[in-house]
Design an enzyme around this catalytic site. Structure first.
Site, PDB file in Angstrom:
ATOM      1  N   CYS A 169      95.013  43.897  12.375  1.00  0.00           N
ATOM      2  CA  CYS A 169      94.508  43.032  13.334  1.00  0.00           C
ATOM      3  C   CYS A 169      95.546  41.844  13.474  1.00  0.00           C
ATOM      4  CB  CYS A 169      93.250  42.443  12.708  1.00  0.00           C
ATOM      5  SG  CYS A 169      92.280  43.585  12.204  1.00  0.00           S
ATOM      6  N   ASN A 207      92.014  34.562  15.300  1.00  0.00           N
ATOM      7  CA  ASN A 207      92.953  35.406  14.469  1.00  0.00           C
ATOM      8  C   ASN A 207      94.350  34.714  14.748  1.00  0.00           C
ATOM      9  OD1 ASN A 207      91.282  37.374  13.419  1.00  0.00           O
ATOM     10  ND2 ASN A 207      92.042  38.973  14.427  1.00  0.00           N
ATOM     11  N   LYS A 250      96.673  44.454   1.886  1.00  0.00           N
ATOM     12  CA  LYS A 250      96.303  43.430   1.049  1.00  0.00           C
ATOM     13  C   LYS A 250      95.353  44.029   0.167  1.00  0.00           C
ATOM     14  CE  LYS A 250      91.905  42.413   3.444  1.00  0.00           C
ATOM     15  NZ  LYS A 250      91.143  41.090   4.372  1.00  0.00           N
ATOM     16  N   LYS A 290      86.270  62.579  10.036  1.00  0.00           N
ATOM     17  CA  LYS A 290      85.564  61.145   9.901  1.00  0.00           C
ATOM     18  C   LYS A 290      83.981  61.299   9.671  1.00  0.00           C
ATOM     19  CE  LYS A 290      87.931  57.627  11.367  1.00  0.00           C
ATOM     20  NZ  LYS A 290      88.345  56.778  12.564  1.00  0.00           N
ATOM     21  N   THR A 309      88.267  43.992  19.741  1.00  0.00           N
ATOM     22  CA  THR A 309      89.065  42.935  20.162  1.00  0.00           C
ATOM     23  C   THR A 309      89.801  43.265  21.335  1.00  0.00           C
ATOM     24  OG1 THR A 309      89.352  42.312  17.951  1.00  0.00           O
ATOM     25  CG2 THR A 309      91.042  41.234  19.376  1.00  0.00           C
ATOM     26  N   PHE A 358      84.129  39.213  13.232  1.00  0.00           N
ATOM     27  CA  PHE A 358      84.939  38.614  12.446  1.00  0.00           C
ATOM     28  C   PHE A 358      85.270  39.210  10.796  1.00  0.00           C
ATOM     29  CE2 PHE A 358      82.930  36.140  15.506  1.00  0.00           C
ATOM     30  CZ  PHE A 358      84.020  35.508  16.266  1.00  0.00           C
ATOM     31  N   PHE A 372      93.909  30.522   3.345  1.00  0.00           N
ATOM     32  CA  PHE A 372      94.935  30.879   4.079  1.00  0.00           C
ATOM     33  C   PHE A 372      96.165  30.049   4.164  1.00  0.00           C
ATOM     34  CE2 PHE A 372      94.069  34.524   6.819  1.00  0.00           C
ATOM     35  CZ  PHE A 372      92.842  35.227   6.167  1.00  0.00           C
TER      36      PHE A 372
HETATM   37  C1  UGA Z   1      91.679  39.646   9.738  1.00  0.00           C
HETATM   38  C2  UGA Z   1      90.753  38.255   9.920  1.00  0.00           C
HETATM   39  O1  UGA Z   1      90.733  37.297   8.864  1.00  0.00           O
HETATM   40  C3  UGA Z   1      88.974  38.639  10.234  1.00  0.00           C
HETATM   41  O2  UGA Z   1      88.393  37.474  10.350  1.00  0.00           O
HETATM   42  C4  UGA Z   1      89.168  39.717  11.421  1.00  0.00           C
HETATM   43  O3  UGA Z   1      87.804  39.772  11.864  1.00  0.00           O
HETATM   44  C5  UGA Z   1      90.050  40.633  11.360  1.00  0.00           C
HETATM   45  O4  UGA Z   1      91.310  40.425  10.997  1.00  0.00           O
HETATM   46  C6  UGA Z   1      90.097  41.637  12.631  1.00  0.00           C
HETATM   47  O5  UGA Z   1      90.478  41.207  13.621  1.00  0.00           O
HETATM   48  O6  UGA Z   1      89.329  42.478  12.494  1.00  0.00           O
HETATM   49  P1  UGA Z   1      91.972  41.320   8.177  1.00  0.00           P
HETATM   50  O7  UGA Z   1      93.011  41.942   8.593  1.00  0.00           O
HETATM   51  O8  UGA Z   1      91.059  42.147   7.086  1.00  0.00           O
HETATM   52  O9  UGA Z   1      91.181  40.223   8.673  1.00  0.00           O
HETATM   53  O10 UGA Z   1      92.837  40.663   6.607  1.00  0.00           O
HETATM   54  P2  UGA Z   1      92.966  38.997   6.438  1.00  0.00           P
HETATM   55  O11 UGA Z   1      92.040  38.873   5.286  1.00  0.00           O
HETATM   56  O12 UGA Z   1      92.911  38.206   7.527  1.00  0.00           O
HETATM   57  O13 UGA Z   1      94.444  39.231   5.943  1.00  0.00           O
HETATM   58  C7  UGA Z   1      95.657  39.358   6.864  1.00  0.00           C
HETATM   59  C8  UGA Z   1      96.948  39.362   6.242  1.00  0.00           C
HETATM   60  O14 UGA Z   1      97.442  37.947   5.951  1.00  0.00           O
HETATM   61  C9  UGA Z   1      97.001  39.938   4.766  1.00  0.00           C
HETATM   62  O15 UGA Z   1      98.326  40.849   5.017  1.00  0.00           O
HETATM   63  C10 UGA Z   1      97.333  38.964   3.745  1.00  0.00           C
HETATM   64  O16 UGA Z   1      97.936  39.452   2.783  1.00  0.00           O
HETATM   65  C11 UGA Z   1      97.938  37.822   4.612  1.00  0.00           C
HETATM   66  N1  UGA Z   1      97.439  36.549   3.908  1.00  0.00           N
HETATM   67  C12 UGA Z   1      96.170  36.177   4.157  1.00  0.00           C
HETATM   68  C13 UGA Z   1      98.569  35.843   3.643  1.00  0.00           C
HETATM   69  O17 UGA Z   1      99.626  36.036   3.305  1.00  0.00           O
HETATM   70  N2  UGA Z   1      98.251  34.393   3.154  1.00  0.00           N
HETATM   71  C14 UGA Z   1      96.893  33.823   3.289  1.00  0.00           C
HETATM   72  O18 UGA Z   1      96.712  32.765   2.611  1.00  0.00           O
HETATM   73  C15 UGA Z   1      95.984  34.831   3.712  1.00  0.00           C
END
Ligand code: UGA
Length: 439
Positions: free
Chosen positions: A264, A212, A327, A35, A121, A149, A253
């Site tokens: 996460c 979260n 995602k 890495k 976290t 975040f 969301f």
């Molecule tokens: C998440 C949080 O959004 C961040 O704020 C946080 O900092 C991060 O975790 C962390 O703890 O480090 P992330 O895991 O990158 O971020 O992804 P998200 O965008 O939150 O999506 C999470 C999951 O939820 C994905 O699988 C996405 O497809 C799903 N999702 C999201 C849904 O099914 N529906 C929605 O409306 C939004």
């Protein structure tokens, strides 16, 4: 300022480069030779839009370097701890060995007046325990907790333009010293008027897990509504639009579909439940178990739906899975709902071909028994059903007319409610989605 960043995963690598971008002299440290070697060459070890450009730009200034040697952290005014806290094997709790290890290694290089800043976290109570350790073994050095975040896919933007800063500070004069150092680190962000919340350690730690948990709950709420929509013939997408117009609820969301995955949300809600149990407050978070259950049920429902459209049996059916990452705009497959469904289909006798614009390499490593294709067309050749499980732009923009000529049966399952149902049905496809009537 001289800054060290311990742990160069998504969080740490982006944080290190971002701190160099705003003018600091930064060393990123990680135990993983490969890495560090790739970061030092300005090659991102993971897919993150805009990160490689940032890395190239900041390495060229000479303000950013990477190392596997902890001794290189010596002399930094601020040391960020950005290592992972994955779920423990066979348990809900977080595995704290990397955080503990990082802080213990820092003890050897810390000098009085230096600040350790936790960004990982962690279970509430961790910072207080680490602060005691530092006070004991490196007197005069301080600890602050400053949760991060950032979202994958938007990591650079979220780091350089966060919507808030949270400082968990020690009490009294030490708190003033720690605040001043953090304000200096984040000067351009603070001066822009970014909202700042200052608190004790426990609150700062909990802000992250609470945020979260709220996001996970919001997703499972709309997915629970999707289950009801399936039972009544209502449409979850219209429902989300309609309730989302209420500012107090908000449309973000509320995208119903396969649910949340990644490194996460799933592990954070579980670690939060485990910690609440240790604190004798498990009742407060029992609802998160249901949030988790609703989320997992969506994956099972998706497999059932696939079986339904394949005339009641998956045996020998050719199924194309579009999307493997948890995602879009990510190559991260940790707890990916898409891959989970792909694997279940395969185990139930379907012939599954998976494609993804960024995550095939990672997927192949974890699920070598699945078949992979470079393009959606290749994956869908003579398919009996096409499942869109990660809403990459490329898939949302597929031309249903042309794509229809590749498959054997024009059946599409929209696992993320991301396709234009009218366009697909107009092109002769049977359209199915979670929480919506068949089209
Ligand atoms: C998440 C949080 O959004 C961040 O704020 C946080 O900092 C991060 O975790 C962390 O703890 O480090 P992330 O895991 O990158 O971020 O992804 P998200 O965008 O939150 O999506 C999470 C999951 O939820 C994905 O699988 C996405 O497809 C799903 N999702 C999201 C849904 O099914 N529906 C929605 O409306 C939004």
């Amino acid at each position: 300022m001289k800054i060290s960043v311990i742990g160069c995963g998504y969080l740490g690598a982006v944080h290190a480069a971002s701190m160099a971008e705003i003018g600091h002299e930064v060393v990123g440290i990680d135990v993983d030779d490969a890495k560090i070697a790739s970061l030092a060459k300005a090659e991102a070890p993971f897919f993150e839009p805009g990160f490689e450009e940032l890395l190239e730009r900041t390495l060229a200034t000479g303000r950013l370097r990477f190392s596997t040697d902890f001794a290189d952290a010596a002399g930094s005014a601020v040391h960020f701890v950005c290592v992972g806290t994955p779920q423990k094997r066979g348990e809900y709790a977080a595995d704290m060995r990397y955080v503990q290890g990082a802080v213990e290694s820092l003890l050897d290089v810390l000098s009085p007046g230096e600040l350790v800043v936790g960004k990982s976290t962690v279970p509430v109570g961790t910072a207080a325990q680490l602060a005691d350790l530092i006070a004991d073994k490196a007197p005069g050095a301080l600890l602050a907790w400053n949760p991060e975040f950032l979202r994958e896919g938007f990591a650079v933007q979220d780091t350089l333009h966060p919507d808030r800063l949270v400082y968990g500070l020690p009490a009294g004069a030490d708190g003033d010293t720690a605040r001043a150092l953090l304000d200096e680190v984040y000067a351009p962000i603070v001066e822009r008027g970014t909202p700042k919340v200052e608190s004790d350690y426990a609150t700062a730690e909990m802000v992250k897990t609470a945020a979260n948990s709220f996001l996970a709950t919001k997703i499972s709420f709309i997915n629970a509504m999707a289950e009801l929509c399936e039972a009544t013939g209502a449409d979850v997408k219209l429902l989300a639009d309609a309730i989302g117009f209420d500012d107090r609820i908000g449309r973000k969301f509320l995208n119903a579909g396969l649910g949340f995955g990644g490194g996460c949300l799933p592990k954070d809600i579980r670690a939060f439940m485990a910690r609440a149990g240790e604190l004798g407050a498990d009742q407060a978070l029992t609802f998160l178990r249901e949030v988790d259950n609703i989320n997992m049920r969506r994956r099972i429902r998706m497999v059932e739906l696939a079986r339904e459209v394949c005339d009641g049996s998956l045996l020998g059916k050719r199924v194309a899975v579009l999307g493997a990452a948890f995602k879009p705009d990510s190559d991260d497959i940790r707890d990916s709902p898409a891959l989970n469904v792909a694997a279940q289909l395969q185990l139930q006798g379907a012939v599954v071909r998976v494609t993804d614009p960024a995550a095939i390499e990672n997927s192949r490593r974890q699920w070598p028994q699945l078949d992979y294709a470079a393009t959606p067309e290749e994956a869908a050749e003579r398919a009996d059903a096409v499942l869109v499980l990660t809403e990459w732009k490329q898939y949302r923009e597929l031309d249903p007319e042309a794509f229809g000529r590749v498959v054997k049966q024009k059946r599409v399952l929209d696992g993320r409610n991301a396709l234009d149902r009218e366009a697909w049905t107009a092109a002769g496809w049977t359209y199915r989605a979670l929480g919506r009537r068949a089209g």
